[in-house]
Design an enzyme around this catalytic site. Structure first.
Site, PDB file in Angstrom:
ATOM      1  N   SER A  81      -3.150  -2.918  -1.322  1.00 38.09           N
ATOM      2  CA  SER A  81      -1.910  -3.378  -0.706  1.00 38.09           C
ATOM      3  C   SER A  81      -2.209  -4.286   0.500  1.00 38.09           C
ATOM      4  O   SER A  81      -2.960  -5.249   0.357  1.00 38.09           O
ATOM      5  CB  SER A  81      -1.079  -2.161  -0.301  1.00 38.09           C
ATOM      6  OG  SER A  81       0.246  -2.521  -0.074  1.00 38.09           O
ATOM      7  N   ARG A 101      11.406   3.614   6.359  1.00 34.13           N
ATOM      8  CA  ARG A 101      10.365   4.280   5.578  1.00 34.13           C
ATOM      9  C   ARG A 101      10.889   4.692   4.198  1.00 34.13           C
ATOM     10  O   ARG A 101      10.173   4.622   3.200  1.00 34.13           O
ATOM     11  CB  ARG A 101       9.853   5.511   6.327  1.00 34.13           C
ATOM     12  CG  ARG A 101       8.772   6.285   5.616  1.00 34.13           C
ATOM     13  CD  ARG A 101       7.562   5.422   5.347  1.00 34.13           C
ATOM     14  NE  ARG A 101       6.430   6.188   4.837  1.00 34.13           N
ATOM     15  CZ  ARG A 101       5.303   5.635   4.448  1.00 34.13           C
ATOM     16  NH1 ARG A 101       5.142   4.323   4.498  1.00 34.13           N
ATOM     17  NH2 ARG A 101       4.305   6.385   4.004  1.00 34.13           N
ATOM     18  N   ASP A 154       3.084  -1.034 -11.086  1.00 31.54           N
ATOM     19  CA  ASP A 154       3.288  -1.533  -9.717  1.00 31.54           C
ATOM     20  C   ASP A 154       4.257  -2.713  -9.770  1.00 31.54           C
ATOM     21  O   ASP A 154       3.917  -3.792 -10.238  1.00 31.54           O
ATOM     22  CB  ASP A 154       1.936  -1.963  -9.139  1.00 31.54           C
ATOM     23  CG  ASP A 154       2.039  -2.475  -7.701  1.00 31.54           C
ATOM     24  OD1 ASP A 154       3.169  -2.619  -7.183  1.00 31.54           O
ATOM     25  OD2 ASP A 154       0.984  -2.728  -7.098  1.00 31.54           O
ATOM     26  N   HIS A 192       3.168   1.346  -7.166  1.00 33.58           N
ATOM     27  CA  HIS A 192       2.276   0.733  -6.183  1.00 33.58           C
ATOM     28  C   HIS A 192       1.309   1.765  -5.593  1.00 33.58           C
ATOM     29  O   HIS A 192       0.169   1.443  -5.265  1.00 33.58           O
ATOM     30  CB  HIS A 192       3.131   0.100  -5.079  1.00 33.58           C
ATOM     31  CG  HIS A 192       2.338  -0.634  -4.058  1.00 33.58           C
ATOM     32  ND1 HIS A 192       1.566  -1.725  -4.379  1.00 33.58           N
ATOM     33  CD2 HIS A 192       2.198  -0.459  -2.718  1.00 33.58           C
ATOM     34  CE1 HIS A 192       0.985  -2.184  -3.271  1.00 33.58           C
ATOM     35  NE2 HIS A 192       1.344  -1.431  -2.256  1.00 33.58           N
ATOM     36  N   ASP A 193       1.763   2.985  -5.449  1.00 33.31           N
ATOM     37  CA  ASP A 193       0.927   4.057  -4.895  1.00 33.31           C
ATOM     38  C   ASP A 193      -0.270   4.414  -5.775  1.00 33.31           C
ATOM     39  O   ASP A 193      -1.115   5.206  -5.371  1.00 33.31           O
ATOM     40  CB  ASP A 193       1.760   5.330  -4.694  1.00 33.31           C
ATOM     41  CG  ASP A 193       2.232   5.481  -3.251  1.00 33.31           C
ATOM     42  OD1 ASP A 193       1.781   4.708  -2.396  1.00 33.31           O
ATOM     43  OD2 ASP A 193       3.055   6.380  -2.996  1.00 33.31           O
TER      44      ASP A 193
END
Lengths: 390, 205
Positions: A155, A224, A319, A352-353
């Site tokens: 990232s 967040r 992602d 994405h994680d």
């Protein structure tokens, strides 16, 4: 307290007083700078086994191990860093530092401005990924490392890794680029903009001058929550939460009944405000939005023209924040510049994680890659040292 | 090194003989990178592989071979014309969805193309089909029709006709029966596997 734990001791490095200030990409001179960093493993005699890990947006210098016997969770990439792990600390000397503009020990908007004796707040200069890398370069030089065996990150960490190969081509033998992009899309910028708006709309934000007052916790929590959605995927959210309600089985036809996904996001937002500074959120998300190798160098191919590193680029099928096609653009530009690049797309449902979760599969790729890089670096260095190779 | 006659795969030594030393090679469907590794060691080539399987990518990385995880059915549009001295398609042609498209792409990207495939015209295949009335299953074609990755079989003669129709010049051919050479005149009958070196008329090096 767990006495068997090897406790990691964070270190600090300071530079940028009057005679060696950091000139930012914006042209503004800045200093002094404190860099918080951790190291794992041992630097070899020729300083040829150093790997710099580059953390993502909300990460920090604490990549692996425990800071104390009581700490409940190890560093953010503990599954990847340690003896026998892909970033094998029996073999490599691993460094991780908090980025410029952060809030976890390195100078950022929450740090004290020596000129005023008060926190910078919005007086802190706008910094870029290039600036973060220039700070890391000072650290690496300070540690006596001429050339890194590898830079590695996912990232925003992948952006820094890319920038390293462009800014300091001769000082990076290889780059491991995970779940990233050479320029975030309008969609990615849009989510960051919502996050910044949430913070700035919180009356407690006070134009960034909230230090000494109640922080804009609600705004930061919402930021967040939005960010966290972009790190997951449709499939992973479905698997994790489905449509289940948190505390009841049926709708109450009021607004007190929460879906599990709602309470999860509330929880994630709530815990985040304890460890993150709202102004750092604004500065770092802006640095991500500004990152654009194509815009800065005319074209991606041109950006990589002088790169000397061996590259491993990894993307993840689910992602959607930095989709695979954006990694492929990086790979194609490198291929067209005749650079040594490998690419793999890991089929993973975690969005994405994934680069934080698929540690076993990506780890096998990375350890294979690093072995051959270390071998080739040692083979190339051996004659220079007059050593005989078997 | 493993013996090609035992493993059934097309002899890598035969392929290596077709590759000039010190050249730049793209290996499509490179598998675990063994062929590129051999070419690197014995012919001093630089090169890159393409494969679709994660496990093969890891195997290539282990050997220090540059590799791209991709689907050959998507073509080679990222690659510049004439950017490789050789584009190799080893035991893969028969698995490709649109072989003509890929052949044209390979001839665009490579100054030379090296392609091999199992010869469906091999005598045992003919006998199994003609006399037993069933799809050939044997040492060179080990799959049942319903679980085979091979979707486009051709005979040696079919392939030569295709080369003619897409304007590819055949520079060399190697015909093998279980990795021993067979004479060209009987090849469509006697060869289990055929390998061709092709180029476009305008590509002369």
């Amino acid at each position: 307290m767990d006495a068997s734990r090897d406790i990691v001791v964070p270190k600090e490095f300071e530079f940028g007083s009057d005679d060696d200030v950091l000139v930012l990409e914006s042209g503004r001179p800045f200093g002094p700078v404190t860099v918080r960093y951790e190291t794992y493993g041992t630097l070899d005699e020729t300083a040829s086994n150093a790997i710099l890990l580059l953390h993502a947006f909300s990460g920090d210098a604490h990549a692996a191990g425990y800071l104390s016997g009581e700490e409940s969770r190890p560093g953010w990439w503990d599954s990847m860093v340690g003896p026998g792990k892909p970033f094998d600390t029996d073999r490599y000397f691993v460094i991780c530092s908090n980025v410029l503009g952060g809030c976890r020990g390195t100078t950022g908007p929450g740090s004290i401005d020596p000129a005023t004796g008060a926190p910078y707040g919005l007086g802190f200069p706008v910094v870029t990924v290039g600036d973060m890398v220039n700070v890391q370069e000072r650290l690496v030089t300070h540690l006596g490392i001429d050339r890194l065996l590898a830079v590695a990150g996912g990232s925003m960490g992948g952006m820094q890794a890319l920038q390293w190969t462009v800014s300091y081509p001769a000082r990076v033998a290889s780059a491991i680029i995970l779940a990233t992009t050479a320029r975030p899309s309008a969609q990615a910028i849009a989510f960051n903009a919502v996050g910044r708006n949430a913070i700035m709309s919180d009356p407690r934000w006070r134009g960034g001058a909230y230090y000494g007052h109640e922080p804009p916790a609600r705004g930061l929590a919402i930021a967040r929550m939005v960010g966290h959605i972009t790190y997951l995927s449709d499939a992973s959210m479905h698997a994790k939460f489905g449509r289940r309600l948190q505390k009841r089985d049926e709708f109450g036809f009021d607004f007190s009944d929460q879906f599990e996904v709602e309470s999860y996001l509330e929880y994630k937002g709530g815990t985040f405000v304890d460890r993150f500074d709202a102004n750092s959120y604004i500065y770092l998300s802006k640095a991500i939005d500004y990152f654009d190798l194509e815009g800065k160098y005319g074209s991606l191919e041109h950006a990589f023209r002088d790169a000397m590193s061996k590259f491993l680029v990894v993307s993840y099928t689910s992602d959607w924040l930095y989709p695979s096609y954006q990694s492929k653009e990086i790979v194609v530009a490198l291929m067209r510049q005749e650079k040594d690049v490998s690419y793999t797309e890991i089929d993973s449902p975690f969005g994405h994680d994934s680069f934080l979760i698929e540690t076993e599969r990506q780890g096998r790729m990375i350890s294979s890659f690093l072995h051959t890089v270390l071998e080739s670096v040692r083979a190339a260095d051996a004659p220079a040292q007059g050593g005989e190779k078997k | 090194m493993t013996d090609d006659r035992i493993t059934n795969r097309f002899s890598y030594d035969e392929i290596a003989r077709l590759v000039a030393p010190g050249t730049h090679v793209l290996d499509l469907g490179c598998g675990s990178g063994d062929l590129l590794d051999l070419l690197r060691r014995t012919r001093g080539v630089t090169g890159r592989g393409v494969d679709i399987q994660e496990e093969m990518i890891r195997a290539c990385l282990e050997k220090g071979i540059s590799v791209f995880q991709g689907d050959l059915d998507e073509g080679l549009k990222e690659y510049r014309s004439q950017s490789y001295d050789y584009v190799i398609l080893n035991e893969t042609l028969q698995m490709i969805h649109d072989p003509v498209y890929l052949m044209n792409e390979m001839l665009r990207v490579g100054k030379r193309v090296i392609v091999n495939f199992p010869n469906f015209g091999y005598v045992v295949n003919r006998l199994q089909l003609a006399w037993l009335g069933q799809m050939p299953v044997n040492r060179t074609l080990p799959y049942e029709w319903y679980d085979t990755p091979n979707i486009h079989f051709c005979t040696r003669r079919d392939f030569v006709r295709l080369c003619d129709s897409i304007g590819a010049i055949i520079e060399a051919a190697v015909d093998l029966r279980r990795n021993r050479r067979v004479a060209g005149v009987f090849a469509n009958f006697a060869a289990t596997d055929c390998c061709f070196v092709l180029r476009k008329p305008e590509s002369r090096v």
